[in-house]
Write a protein that holds these residues in place. Structure first.
Motif, PDB file in Angstrom:
ATOM      1  N   ILE A 116      34.986   4.999  22.395  1.00 16.59           N
ATOM      2  CA  ILE A 116      35.455   3.644  22.711  1.00 16.59           C
ATOM      3  C   ILE A 116      36.196   3.655  24.034  1.00 16.59           C
ATOM      4  CG2 ILE A 116      36.901   1.731  21.954  1.00 16.59           C
ATOM      5  CD1 ILE A 116      36.516   2.718  19.082  1.00 16.59           C
ATOM      6  N   LEU A 117      35.807   2.773  24.914  1.00 10.08           N
ATOM      7  CA  LEU A 117      36.510   2.618  26.185  1.00 10.08           C
ATOM      8  C   LEU A 117      37.771   1.790  25.996  1.00 10.08           C
ATOM      9  CD1 LEU A 117      33.536   1.849  28.618  1.00 10.08           C
ATOM     10  CD2 LEU A 117      34.923   3.937  28.559  1.00 10.08           C
ATOM     11  N   ASP A 118      38.844   2.203  26.616  1.00 13.16           N
ATOM     12  CA  ASP A 118      40.099   1.453  26.615  1.00 13.16           C
ATOM     13  C   ASP A 118      40.085   0.457  27.764  1.00 13.16           C
ATOM     14  OD1 ASP A 118      41.832   2.896  29.035  1.00 13.16           O
ATOM     15  OD2 ASP A 118      40.311   4.173  28.093  1.00 13.16           O
ATOM     16  N   HIS A 119      41.002  -0.516  27.705  1.00 13.54           N
ATOM     17  CA  HIS A 119      40.976  -1.554  28.745  1.00 13.54           C
ATOM     18  C   HIS A 119      41.404  -1.002  30.105  1.00 13.54           C
ATOM     19  CE1 HIS A 119      45.364  -1.950  27.948  1.00 13.54           C
ATOM     20  NE2 HIS A 119      45.431  -2.493  29.150  1.00 13.54           N
ATOM     21  N   GLY A 120      42.149   0.125  30.109  1.00 12.92           N
ATOM     22  CA  GLY A 120      42.490   0.752  31.377  1.00 12.92           C
ATOM     23  C   GLY A 120      41.264   1.209  32.139  1.00 12.92           C
ATOM     24  N   ALA A 121      40.211   1.558  31.408  1.00 17.19           N
ATOM     25  CA  ALA A 121      38.942   1.927  32.029  1.00 17.19           C
ATOM     26  C   ALA A 121      38.033   0.720  32.206  1.00 17.19           C
ATOM     27  CB  ALA A 121      38.234   2.991  31.192  1.00 17.19           C
ATOM     28  N   MET A 122      38.041  -0.170  31.217  1.00 16.60           N
ATOM     29  CA  MET A 122      37.071  -1.268  31.224  1.00 16.60           C
ATOM     30  C   MET A 122      37.283  -2.246  32.374  1.00 16.60           C
ATOM     31  SD  MET A 122      36.198  -2.327  27.305  1.00 16.60           S
ATOM     32  CE  MET A 122      37.886  -2.679  26.798  1.00 16.60           C
ATOM     33  N   VAL A 123      38.534  -2.562  32.673  1.00 15.07           N
ATOM     34  CA  VAL A 123      38.763  -3.574  33.720  1.00 15.07           C
ATOM     35  C   VAL A 123      38.240  -3.098  35.071  1.00 15.07           C
ATOM     36  CG1 VAL A 123      40.505  -4.875  34.988  1.00 15.07           C
ATOM     37  CG2 VAL A 123      40.678  -4.671  32.504  1.00 15.07           C
ATOM     38  N   PRO A 124      38.615  -1.897  35.549  1.00 15.98           N
ATOM     39  CA  PRO A 124      38.035  -1.452  36.825  1.00 15.98           C
ATOM     40  C   PRO A 124      36.513  -1.308  36.767  1.00 15.98           C
ATOM     41  CG  PRO A 124      39.967  -0.141  36.281  1.00 15.98           C
ATOM     42  CD  PRO A 124      39.636  -0.941  35.066  1.00 15.98           C
ATOM     43  N   LEU A 125      35.986  -0.788  35.632  1.00 17.72           N
ATOM     44  CA  LEU A 125      34.539  -0.627  35.521  1.00 17.72           C
ATOM     45  C   LEU A 125      33.820  -1.981  35.558  1.00 17.72           C
ATOM     46  CD1 LEU A 125      34.270   2.214  32.860  1.00 17.72           C
ATOM     47  CD2 LEU A 125      33.603   2.348  35.274  1.00 17.72           C
ATOM     48  N   TYR A 126      34.462  -3.004  34.999  1.00 19.54           N
ATOM     49  CA  TYR A 126      33.873  -4.350  35.043  1.00 19.54           C
ATOM     50  C   TYR A 126      33.610  -4.759  36.495  1.00 19.54           C
ATOM     51  CZ  TYR A 126      33.711  -9.461  34.957  1.00 19.54           C
ATOM     52  OH  TYR A 126      33.349 -10.771  35.147  1.00 19.54           O
TER      53      TYR A 126
END
Length: 460
Positions: A121-131
């Motif tokens: 599961i990706l955390d939002h710390g990773a998801m926001v930049p990856l978005y």
């Protein structure tokens, strides 16, 4: 080949579908993230390493997700329909496994069988930049790493270790260091208010802009704690990957619209050195500067290193020409306008100026018999100056002195006294010589030899 390190915040509110009308309050950050995505897209990385503060944090060392396919959504923020996916580069993961035992921090590989494993599961710390990378058309595999609760220095060293692995992997690599700055910028901020939060943010941005990596590694832990930040450890791992590089630093944007500091920056190596050219360094504060340093700043870097570890720093691997000369050196420390330590050598006793500064800076802080040793917490309050002395010139009379221009050395037998030039409150050559006599224990009736010298004075 390391292409770029992106420093990115991770508030879900900057994603347009989530932030909606509120996004106007963070417009600089949103535009900055699109700019960062464009930089990544133009460099076309083959691998991405993302370092986050919001995955599974371990005290033993950085944690690495091992699943082939990682994914997450923003359901916790009310938007389960917004998904982000990320694929692990299994070859880079295997390289990390094979070399884990020689890492300065042994990474923790999160497996399905671990009791604390929460799945791929990706955390939002990773998801926001990856978005934002996905929006820019960047979709490369890589590694997901969560920093550990380790010392700043050890996290930096872990970054230098990662750099060697990516060079061995032989792919174009980009790094995303995810993290917000202070969470305490204004009353009502998420972590409460502390006026030191803004000071932390300003200082960190300044250090990144001026590329003073040593000072980030040695950041005041009390100020970091007061700021209530979440990104410094991510940044330190990433900065370790730049060790030994000359790089360009672009501060794309900074703002704190909701009481949390959001920084977007791009650090891009200007030339890539091979592993054979990059030395393993235990003291980054002294060795990561290839450009000529102001000697007073160099002295501060030495003291930060020594007061932190109790180890005398090694010389830089590449010593600037200005530091190869031999010269006498005095290092002076002042606190609130008052002398806190001063030690020097009248003539050079070491192989070069750099070694002279290292030895005299440590002695001024710890071995001046007039003062108690300087402690690590005091260092930020000290004003440091370095005087580089010209060769001594013997003179016949006091009339050849000018206390604003020349320092003086008086000698009687084995007794010598020295006074630097242009000192506050000393306006005459007679006063200058009298004080130098008293320092040496030479009475006014004793005959003396007089020597004058000039100094090049460096201040921070």
């Amino acid at each position: 080949m390391l292409q770029v390190i992106g420093i990115a915040p991770h508030p879900p509110i900057i994603i347009p579908e989530i932030g909606r009308s509120e996004i106007t309050k963070a417009r600089k950050t949103v535009d900055g993230m699109y700019r960062l995505g464009k930089i990544f897209n133009e460099l076309n990385p083959e691998l991405i390493i993302i370092i986050t503060p919001h995955g599974q944090i371990m005290r033993e060392g950085p944690a690495v997700l091992t699943g082939k396919k990682l994914q997450g959504h923003f359901g916790h923020f009310g938007f389960p329909g917004i998904h982000v996916e990320f694929e692990t580069d299994m070859k880079l993961l295997e390289l990390l496994r094979e070399n884990a035992d020689r890492a300065p921090l042994r990474p923790i590989f999160l497996e399905d069988s671990d009791r604390f494993y929460e799945g791929n599961i990706l955390d939002h710390g990773a998801m926001v930049p990856l978005y934002f990378l996905r929006e820019a058309g960047v979709n490369a595999p890589g590694l997901h790493i969560t920093f550990g609760f380790n010392s700043f220095r050890d996290l930096y060293k872990f970054g230098t270790f990662l750099r060697k692995l990516i060079e061995e992997r032989g792919k174009r690599v980009a790094v995303l260091a995810s993290g917000d700055l202070s969470h305490r910028l204004i009353p009502g901020a998420p972590a409460g208010y502390d006026k030191r939060g803004a000071k932390y943010d300003q200082r960190l941005v300044e250090l990144l802009r001026s590329k003073e990596i040593d000072q980030i590694v040695n950041f005041d832990p009390d100020l970091v704690e007061a700021a209530g930040e979440c990104g410094l450890r991510s940044f330190l791992i990433a900065l370790g990957m730049l060790h030994g590089e000359v790089f360009n630093s672009e501060i794309i944007s900074y703002e704190g619209p909701f009481g949390v500091g959001y920084l977007v920056a791009a650090l891009i190596p200007s030339e890539i050195s091979s592993d054979s050219d990059r030395k393993e360094v235990e003291q980054p504060a002294v060795q990561n500067e290839k450009e000529t340093l102001n000697p007073a700043r160099f002295a501060r870097m030495v003291l930060k290193e020594y007061l932190a570890d109790g180890i005398i720093p090694q010389l830089p691997a590449v010593l600037p020409d200005e530091y190869k000369v031999k010269s006498g050196v005095f290092v002076s420390l002042k606190k609130e306008g008052q002398l806190r330590g001063c030690i020097g050598t009248v003539e050079p006793v070491r192989e070069n100026l750099a070694s002279e500064i290292i030895a005299n800076a440590i002695s001024a802080a710890l071995r001046d018999p007039r003062f108690s040793p300087v402690c690590r917490e005091e260092l930020a309050d000290l004003v440091i100056s370095v005087d580089v002395l010209s060769p001594m010139e013997r003179i016949k009379s006091i009339s050849e002195l000018n206390p604003k221009k020349y320092g003086v050395l008086v000698r009687s037998g084995m007794k010598t006294g020295l006074l630097l030039p242009d000192l506050e409150g000393i306006d005459s050559a007679e006063d200058q010589v009298d004080i130098a006599r008293r320092k040496a224990g030479i009475t006014r009736d004793e005959p003396v030899e007089l020597y004058r010298f000039t100094v090049t004075r460096y201040k921070e």
